[in-house]
Design a protein around this motif. Sequence first.
Motif, mmCIF file in Angstrom:
data_model
loop_
_atom_site.group_PDB
_atom_site.id
_atom_site.type_symbol
_atom_site.label_atom_id
_atom_site.label_comp_id
_atom_site.label_asym_id
_atom_site.label_seq_id
_atom_site.Cartn_x
_atom_site.Cartn_y
_atom_site.Cartn_z
ATOM 1 N N GLY A 198 1.338 -0.950 0.128
ATOM 2 C CA GLY A 198 0.147 0.348 0.149
ATOM 3 C C GLY A 198 1.178 1.636 -0.149
ATOM 4 O O GLY A 198 1.558 1.033 -1.315
ATOM 5 N N GLU A 199 0.992 2.378 0.632
ATOM 6 C CA GLU A 199 1.115 3.502 0.523
ATOM 7 C C GLU A 199 2.161 4.338 0.733
ATOM 8 O O GLU A 199 2.888 5.175 0.606
ATOM 9 C CB GLU A 199 -0.431 4.487 0.805
ATOM 10 C CG GLU A 199 -0.116 4.595 2.892
ATOM 11 C CD GLU A 199 -1.147 4.740 3.536
ATOM 12 O OE1 GLU A 199 -1.734 5.303 4.431
ATOM 13 O OE2 GLU A 199 -1.992 6.392 2.429
ATOM 14 N N SER A 200 3.084 2.795 1.708
ATOM 15 C CA SER A 200 3.899 3.175 2.514
ATOM 16 C C SER A 200 5.212 3.044 1.267
ATOM 17 O O SER A 200 6.487 3.511 0.978
ATOM 18 C CB SER A 200 4.600 2.523 3.067
ATOM 19 O OG SER A 200 4.821 1.535 3.088
ATOM 20 N N ASP A 250 -6.814 0.060 -4.635
ATOM 21 C CA ASP A 250 -7.482 1.083 -3.095
ATOM 22 C C ASP A 250 -6.003 1.302 -2.714
ATOM 23 O O ASP A 250 -6.566 2.149 -1.708
ATOM 24 C CB ASP A 250 -7.260 0.131 -1.504
ATOM 25 C CG ASP A 250 -6.486 -1.542 -2.186
ATOM 26 O OD1 ASP A 250 -5.898 -1.933 -0.914
ATOM 27 O OD2 ASP A 250 -5.495 -1.292 -2.246
ATOM 28 N N TYR A 251 -4.275 1.953 -3.543
ATOM 29 C CA TYR A 251 -3.608 2.692 -3.059
ATOM 30 C C TYR A 251 -3.534 2.402 -4.986
ATOM 31 O O TYR A 251 -3.713 2.130 -5.708
ATOM 32 C CB TYR A 251 -2.507 2.249 -2.340
ATOM 33 C CG TYR A 251 -3.580 1.807 -1.002
ATOM 34 C CD1 TYR A 251 -3.618 1.209 -1.039
ATOM 35 C CD2 TYR A 251 -3.161 2.610 0.015
ATOM 36 C CE1 TYR A 251 -3.197 0.680 0.856
ATOM 37 C CE2 TYR A 251 -2.763 2.614 1.159
ATOM 38 C CZ TYR A 251 -3.766 1.401 2.016
ATOM 39 O OH TYR A 251 -3.818 1.730 2.906
ATOM 40 N N SER A 257 -4.390 7.028 -0.510
ATOM 41 C CA SER A 257 -5.615 6.174 -0.701
ATOM 42 C C SER A 257 -6.618 6.396 -1.180
ATOM 43 O O SER A 257 -7.132 7.053 -1.960
ATOM 44 C CB SER A 257 -5.597 5.691 0.892
ATOM 45 O OG SER A 257 -7.110 4.893 1.001
ATOM 46 N N SER A 258 -7.859 5.400 -1.487
ATOM 47 C CA SER A 258 -8.523 5.718 -2.477
ATOM 48 C C SER A 258 -9.760 6.204 -2.192
ATOM 49 O O SER A 258 -10.675 6.200 -2.399
ATOM 50 C CB SER A 258 -8.951 3.885 -3.504
ATOM 51 O OG SER A 258 -9.313 2.736 -2.140
ATOM 52 N N ILE A 259 -9.985 6.193 -0.513
ATOM 53 C CA ILE A 259 -10.543 6.468 0.397
ATOM 54 C C ILE A 259 -10.418 8.210 0.736
ATOM 55 O O ILE A 259 -11.589 8.695 0.987
ATOM 56 C CB ILE A 259 -11.084 6.028 1.769
ATOM 57 C CG1 ILE A 259 -9.325 5.958 2.224
ATOM 58 C CG2 ILE A 259 -11.470 4.714 1.358
ATOM 59 C CD1 ILE A 259 -10.085 5.546 3.800
ATOM 60 N N CYS A 288 2.599 6.526 -13.339
ATOM 61 C CA CYS A 288 1.511 5.821 -12.430
ATOM 62 C C CYS A 288 0.860 4.423 -11.781
ATOM 63 O O CYS A 288 0.918 3.666 -13.169
ATOM 64 C CB CYS A 288 0.017 7.120 -13.318
ATOM 65 S SG CYS A 288 -1.387 6.884 -12.666
ATOM 66 N N VAL A 289 0.897 4.321 -10.737
ATOM 67 C CA VAL A 289 0.323 2.547 -10.608
ATOM 68 C C VAL A 289 -0.764 3.022 -9.789
ATOM 69 O O VAL A 289 -1.081 3.272 -8.987
ATOM 70 C CB VAL A 289 1.351 2.419 -9.806
ATOM 71 C CG1 VAL A 289 1.510 1.010 -9.377
ATOM 72 C CG2 VAL A 289 3.086 2.690 -10.521
ATOM 73 N N GLY A 290 -1.007 1.618 -10.370
ATOM 74 C CA GLY A 290 -2.313 0.961 -9.378
ATOM 75 C C GLY A 290 -2.543 0.099 -8.410
ATOM 76 O O GLY A 290 -0.995 -0.882 -8.827
ATOM 77 N N ASN A 291 -2.071 -0.238 -7.061
ATOM 78 C CA ASN A 291 -2.244 -1.508 -6.319
ATOM 79 C C ASN A 291 -3.582 -2.290 -5.884
ATOM 80 O O ASN A 291 -4.500 -1.122 -5.125
ATOM 81 C CB ASN A 291 -1.451 -0.665 -4.744
ATOM 82 C CG ASN A 291 -0.766 -1.830 -3.655
ATOM 83 O OD1 ASN A 291 0.114 -1.600 -2.780
ATOM 84 N ND2 ASN A 291 -0.824 -2.995 -4.782
ATOM 85 N N ALA A 292 -3.604 -2.744 -5.977
ATOM 86 C CA ALA A 292 -4.458 -4.053 -6.331
ATOM 87 C C ALA A 292 -4.566 -5.132 -5.268
ATOM 88 O O ALA A 292 -3.304 -5.631 -6.068
ATOM 89 C CB ALA A 292 -5.513 -4.555 -6.860
ATOM 90 N N GLY A 293 -4.409 -6.207 -4.138
ATOM 91 C CA GLY A 293 -3.732 -6.953 -3.611
ATOM 92 C C GLY A 293 -2.291 -7.108 -3.326
ATOM 93 O O GLY A 293 -1.743 -6.036 -3.096
#
Lengths: 114, 110
Positions: free
Chosen positions: A99-101, B31-32, B51-53, B90-95
């Motif tokens: 994640g975000e780190s 989600d990130y 974060s996606s939120i 640009c990068v999407g993070n899922a799992g």
Amino acid sequence: DTGVSQDPRHKITKRGQNVTFRCDPISEHNRLYWYRQTLGQGPEFLTYFQNEAQLEKSRLLSDRFSAERPKGSFSTLEIQRTEQGDSAMYLCASSLVRGESGYTFGSGTRLTVV
Amino acid sequence: DQQVKQNSPSLSVQEGRISILNCDYTNSMFDYFLWYKKYPAEGPTFLISISSIKDKNEDGRFTVFLNKSAKHLSLHIVPSQPGDSAVYFCVGNAGNMLTFGGGTRLMVKP
């Protein structure tokens, strides 16, 4: 903290030969990833380890590719019977959490198959 | 199927001005989102994430904006410096997987 180390930096091999790359992640990182980047493209996911367990593999990882992380520290990526299409930059990354780190990447191994 | 798209392959900006790099995505499972910078012969370097939120995250000269309804994010660099010249991903993070866009080459002219 010396970051993520990859060896070798460059590898030229003849088609049909086997090659092996090594990645040493940041010591406290239990997550390790392999990516492949071809010219003009963004890196593509190959595989993911948590400690010594290989938990995810991309369909890009054909049966000629195998990755290991035997003691949960360094990892190796082997390509058997190399093809010209395997020519790419192979990147290793590690992280403590997802994640975000962010994920820390090594400088990569550039493979050229002639 | 390109899940992350960076439609501008290159961008040229004058030193001191704002650089805006854009990115569109299709995968709602991200989600990130992260931005990475890459110099030639080096691995990608993490810049900033969101974060996606959230809809905004700021770190020094770098701000990332996320518009979930439009599935669009942007990276703002202000003021731009010649040392910012690089390829930005640009990068999407899922799992446990990162999905990279094709990159935008930013050139900041002195």
